[in-house]
Design a protein around this motif. Sequence first.
Motif, PDB file in Angstrom:
ATOM      1  N   ALA A  53      13.947  31.206  20.805  1.00 43.87           N
ATOM      2  CA  ALA A  53      14.631  30.512  21.887  1.00 43.87           C
ATOM      3  C   ALA A  53      15.080  29.128  21.412  1.00 43.87           C
ATOM      4  N   SER A  54      14.218  28.451  20.688  1.00 48.01           N
ATOM      5  CA  SER A  54      14.594  27.145  20.140  1.00 48.01           C
ATOM      6  C   SER A  54      15.808  27.264  19.246  1.00 48.01           C
ATOM      7  N   SER A  55      15.730  28.217  18.363  1.00 47.54           N
ATOM      8  CA  SER A  55      16.816  28.382  17.403  1.00 47.54           C
ATOM      9  C   SER A  55      18.123  28.712  18.116  1.00 47.54           C
ATOM     10  N   LEU A  56      18.011  29.558  19.110  1.00 41.03           N
ATOM     11  CA  LEU A  56      19.210  29.954  19.833  1.00 41.03           C
ATOM     12  C   LEU A  56      19.802  28.754  20.565  1.00 41.03           C
ATOM     13  N   GLY A  57      18.935  28.030  21.226  1.00 41.88           N
ATOM     14  CA  GLY A  57      19.413  26.890  21.996  1.00 41.88           C
ATOM     15  C   GLY A  57      19.974  25.780  21.123  1.00 41.88           C
ATOM     16  N   SER A  58      19.290  25.517  20.054  1.00 48.87           N
ATOM     17  CA  SER A  58      19.684  24.362  19.244  1.00 48.87           C
ATOM     18  C   SER A  58      20.627  24.712  18.112  1.00 48.87           C
ATOM     19  N   ARG A  59      20.800  26.003  17.903  1.00 54.55           N
ATOM     20  CA  ARG A  59      21.636  26.460  16.798  1.00 54.55           C
ATOM     21  C   ARG A  59      21.122  25.994  15.439  1.00 54.55           C
ATOM     22  N   ARG A  60      19.817  25.764  15.387  1.00 55.54           N
ATOM     23  CA  ARG A  60      19.205  25.448  14.096  1.00 55.54           C
ATOM     24  C   ARG A  60      17.892  26.201  14.009  1.00 55.54           C
ATOM     25  N   SER A  61      17.655  26.826  12.877  1.00 58.05           N
ATOM     26  CA  SER A  61      16.519  27.740  12.809  1.00 58.05           C
ATOM     27  C   SER A  61      15.303  27.166  12.101  1.00 58.05           C
ATOM     28  N   LYS A  62      15.458  26.006  11.504  1.00 57.94           N
ATOM     29  CA  LYS A  62      14.341  25.422  10.756  1.00 57.94           C
ATOM     30  C   LYS A  62      13.842  26.409   9.696  1.00 57.94           C
ATOM     31  N   THR A  63      14.747  27.156   9.179  1.00 61.75           N
ATOM     32  CA  THR A  63      14.398  28.161   8.181  1.00 61.75           C
ATOM     33  C   THR A  63      15.402  28.105   7.036  1.00 61.75           C
ATOM     34  N   ILE A  64      14.899  28.192   5.832  1.00 59.26           N
ATOM     35  CA  ILE A  64      15.801  28.281   4.688  1.00 59.26           C
ATOM     36  C   ILE A  64      15.514  29.579   3.940  1.00 59.26           C
ATOM     37  N   ALA A  65      16.492  30.024   3.206  1.00 64.86           N
ATOM     38  CA  ALA A  65      16.317  31.246   2.439  1.00 64.86           C
ATOM     39  C   ALA A  65      16.229  30.914   0.960  1.00 64.86           C
ATOM     40  N   VAL A  66      15.397  31.657   0.280  1.00 63.04           N
ATOM     41  CA  VAL A  66      15.338  31.566  -1.177  1.00 63.04           C
ATOM     42  C   VAL A  66      15.817  32.901  -1.719  1.00 63.04           C
ATOM     43  N   ALA A  89       6.041  20.920   4.133  1.00 65.88           N
ATOM     44  CA  ALA A  89       5.829  19.512   4.483  1.00 65.88           C
ATOM     45  C   ALA A  89       6.794  19.053   5.567  1.00 65.88           C
ATOM     46  N   ARG A  90       7.970  19.625   5.597  1.00 61.14           N
ATOM     47  CA  ARG A  90       8.955  19.178   6.581  1.00 61.14           C
ATOM     48  C   ARG A  90       9.101  20.130   7.755  1.00 61.14           C
ATOM     49  N   GLY A  91       8.178  21.044   7.881  1.00 67.07           N
ATOM     50  CA  GLY A  91       8.217  21.940   9.029  1.00 67.07           C
ATOM     51  C   GLY A  91       9.262  23.031   8.928  1.00 67.07           C
ATOM     52  N   TYR A  92       9.684  23.334   7.741  1.00 66.11           N
ATOM     53  CA  TYR A  92      10.641  24.421   7.560  1.00 66.11           C
ATOM     54  C   TYR A  92       9.940  25.701   7.131  1.00 66.11           C
ATOM     55  N   HIS A  93      10.612  26.796   7.383  1.00 71.28           N
ATOM     56  CA  HIS A  93      10.077  28.093   7.017  1.00 71.28           C
ATOM     57  C   HIS A  93      10.909  28.680   5.888  1.00 71.28           C
ATOM     58  N   VAL A  94      10.288  29.525   5.094  1.00 68.18           N
ATOM     59  CA  VAL A  94      10.953  30.023   3.892  1.00 68.18           C
ATOM     60  C   VAL A  94      11.071  31.543   3.884  1.00 68.18           C
ATOM     61  N   LEU A  95      12.278  32.017   3.952  1.00 65.90           N
ATOM     62  CA  LEU A  95      12.527  33.454   3.829  1.00 65.90           C
ATOM     63  C   LEU A  95      12.831  33.757   2.381  1.00 65.90           C
ATOM     64  N   ILE A  96      12.309  34.870   1.907  1.00 65.39           N
ATOM     65  CA  ILE A  96      12.537  35.175   0.501  1.00 65.39           C
ATOM     66  C   ILE A  96      13.257  36.505   0.327  1.00 65.39           C
ATOM     67  N   TYR A  97      14.215  36.492  -0.582  1.00 64.78           N
ATOM     68  CA  TYR A  97      15.007  37.699  -0.843  1.00 64.78           C
ATOM     69  C   TYR A  97      15.160  37.890  -2.342  1.00 64.78           C
ATOM     70  N   LEU A  98      15.013  39.107  -2.780  1.00 69.39           N
ATOM     71  CA  LEU A  98      15.172  39.417  -4.190  1.00 69.39           C
ATOM     72  C   LEU A  98      16.431  40.245  -4.410  1.00 69.39           C
ATOM     73  N   THR A  99      17.203  39.831  -5.385  1.00 71.80           N
ATOM     74  CA  THR A  99      18.437  40.573  -5.650  1.00 71.80           C
ATOM     75  C   THR A  99      18.259  41.627  -6.732  1.00 71.80           C
ATOM     76  N   HIS A 100      17.127  41.592  -7.408  1.00 71.61           N
ATOM     77  CA  HIS A 100      16.894  42.520  -8.509  1.00 71.61           C
ATOM     78  C   HIS A 100      18.055  42.502  -9.489  1.00 71.61           C
ATOM     79  N   GLU A 101      18.599  41.333  -9.665  1.00 71.77           N
ATOM     80  CA  GLU A 101      19.700  41.120 -10.622  1.00 71.77           C
ATOM     81  C   GLU A 101      20.955  41.899 -10.264  1.00 71.77           C
ATOM     82  N   ARG A 102      21.073  42.317  -9.022  1.00 73.67           N
ATOM     83  CA  ARG A 102      22.239  43.113  -8.648  1.00 73.67           C
ATOM     84  C   ARG A 102      23.183  42.334  -7.743  1.00 73.67           C
ATOM     85  N   LEU A 103      24.408  42.290  -8.152  1.00 72.00           N
ATOM     86  CA  LEU A 103      25.402  41.543  -7.395  1.00 72.00           C
ATOM     87  C   LEU A 103      25.574  42.087  -5.985  1.00 72.00           C
ATOM     88  N   GLN A 104      25.600  43.396  -5.886  1.00 74.09           N
ATOM     89  CA  GLN A 104      25.863  43.978  -4.569  1.00 74.09           C
ATOM     90  C   GLN A 104      24.799  43.581  -3.549  1.00 74.09           C
TER      91      GLN A 104
END
Lengths: 338, 338
Positions: A53-66, A89-104
């Motif tokens: 709800a916060s993210s929707l309302g504020s349009r900011r998710s406090k989340t970054i992707a790696v 430390a800054r209250g952000y959350h970290v999503l992680i994604y692996l590409t397995h070296e594949r462009l697609q």
Amino acid sequence: MDKVNIKRLAEELKLSTSTISRALQDSYQIGAETKQRVLELAKKLNYQPNAHASSLGSRRSKTIAVVIPEVFDSYFALAINGIEAVAQARGYHVLIYLTHERLQLEQEILHAFQSGRVDGVVMSVSAETTSTAHIQALRAQGVPVVFFDRAADDIDTARVTTNDAESTYQGTCHLLERQCTTLVLLSISRHLSISRQRIEGYRRALAEHGISQRDDVIDCGQDPEANCELVKNTLEARPGIDGIISTVEMLTESAYQACAALHLRIPHDVKVVSFYNARSAAILNPSLTTISQPAFEMGKTAATLLLKALRNPKSTLVAENVVLPSVLTIRNSTTFVG
Amino acid sequence: MDKVNIKRLAEELKLSTSTISRALQDSYQIGAETKQRVLELAKKLNYQPNAHASSLGSRRSKTIAVVIPEVFDSYFALAINGIEAVAQARGYHVLIYLTHERLQLEQEILHAFQSGRVDGVVMSVSAETTSTAHIQALRAQGVPVVFFDRAADDIDTARVTTNDAESTYQGTCHLLERQCTTLVLLSISRHLSISRQRIEGYRRALAEHGISQRDDVIDCGQDPEANCELVKNTLEARPGIDGIISTVEMLTESAYQACAALHLRIPHDVKVVSFYNARSAAILNPSLTTISQPAFEMGKTAATLLLKALRNPKSTLVAENVVLPSVLTIRNSTTFVG
DNA sequence: TATATCTGCGCAAACGCTTGCGTAATCTGG
DNA sequence: CCAGATTACGCAAGCGTTTGCGCAGATATA
């Protein structure tokens, strides 16, 4: 036992939901005493604001992707630590994604980020990444992207790298100073800017020592056994080789095993230096002369740059280029013997 | 160029937003032709559903959290790969959190999950985790938790572990068969169930061989140098020690270096076996006899169990106990010499 | 004392999607 | 040919926050 949300707090305190919301954000618009009361009740009822709800309302998710190719390599493991440290430390959350070296896969992953799921991205491109339209598209949507280690040359954004060319130059010089005469460099995808940089440093060192070689870059893949074969074949085909510089941690194993299979002694017959970040370098057989990247700091720096940009609503990500130097640690794999 | 959301699609196709929503979810309530039209327009306009709005509306975030102590260890790096693999395959997202082996951080992190940010959790408890109220509290809120590797004994949920006791038993027997007479085991936090299990397997092997020892478990910490000192001191204090079994990858380095410092030859004077997952085991000096856990599979299995539970709205997480065996690989660090 | 400036709070409209329920239109079997 | 089932869709009320704006009352300025 009703659900405890902002409305519930508002009712109990005879305040409006907007006041509660602002109080929880420590807004200047709310009186100190009111804030106090809100915080107390929130704690008492164990209130947890709904993240979506916060993210929707504020349009900011406090989340970054790696987005990274793999986590086999200890470089990326360490980098994740660095990224997570500053995010946490800054209250952000970290999503992680692996590409397995594949462009697609990389494309699909970045494309999905247009859903607003993340506020920004820290990434290291895959070995296949030649086209970068998917990265540009994401940036066009207002999602800042910071590169670390493996950057895309043609994108004008912040990047954190190490002094790849210089490090390889030093490593190569080191080999040459230790009386090596014929070198070979183990590489992965030549698309990668870091691969090119490393090769460049290598070539420069050779040139400065008046050495000209050809076909001295071995392009390895993802499979350790196959790579080992590749190295072995090369060493067999050209018996003069007495120095190996490996640009990837993973390839150390292939180099060592290829030498072992051919009964070539390290460092006596062949000297080896490798990009390597794991602590095991010191207890290898023989201990490995390493070029170690400041992986943790690189992750940390990249995340810091991203979060700084996210602070400004204007999202002004300067296209700066932070270079954190690697260090060459000399061990037995290049120690001169006889 | 208006924002492209579900409403926009609805207007362009003269349909209601609910129809669009259901069409995108491939609901049985929508006709095939309509679905087709919706999908086409969505693709054409590059529509990406807003992740937070979906989560808010459906009360499901399609996101799981991975909570682990560190990623230095290659075990966790591999496990992340496994978890990410199944998550990605099923359209789930993976948030990662590091506790740095600290209970307080673990508590804060889990507490924050009450915000509905994640649908479930895959975790390995910190070395400090004795109290488990924070985990119970989360489960009470309906968030399923699956343990992998390091589980909390007193919590009745699914867990994926390896045969810790049995593996250590085998490793210990192996040392004894190789003529070791006085062993020592390197451990971390004794709170951990896996530590206790491993110690138990060790003791059982000793007992079966009619050996009784005391003070033969060295409790190590997080700092490699300090651990090295600790091992060194122990080896010095008790010169008879001729076998070391290390229960953590990271402690291999300390063991090797302590031996080197004391001029004890491995395997001649002291034999070493360690839990170890990195490929570098084969090229250590000497190559290391390892107990390697199926890290990737463990992560994969844990995530699979969690996602299976998330499929049922009733969230029926059976308290099953999946045990994936580790394998003992004999190398030079325990090879009998003279 | 009248006007301007703060302070502290509430109203209500987003934010973009989901979903229970209702309802026409079409289809089924006897 | 009709009652009941089925199909395909719309209505509208959420989901829990955020935030622009408005508005009293208190305080400061002239």
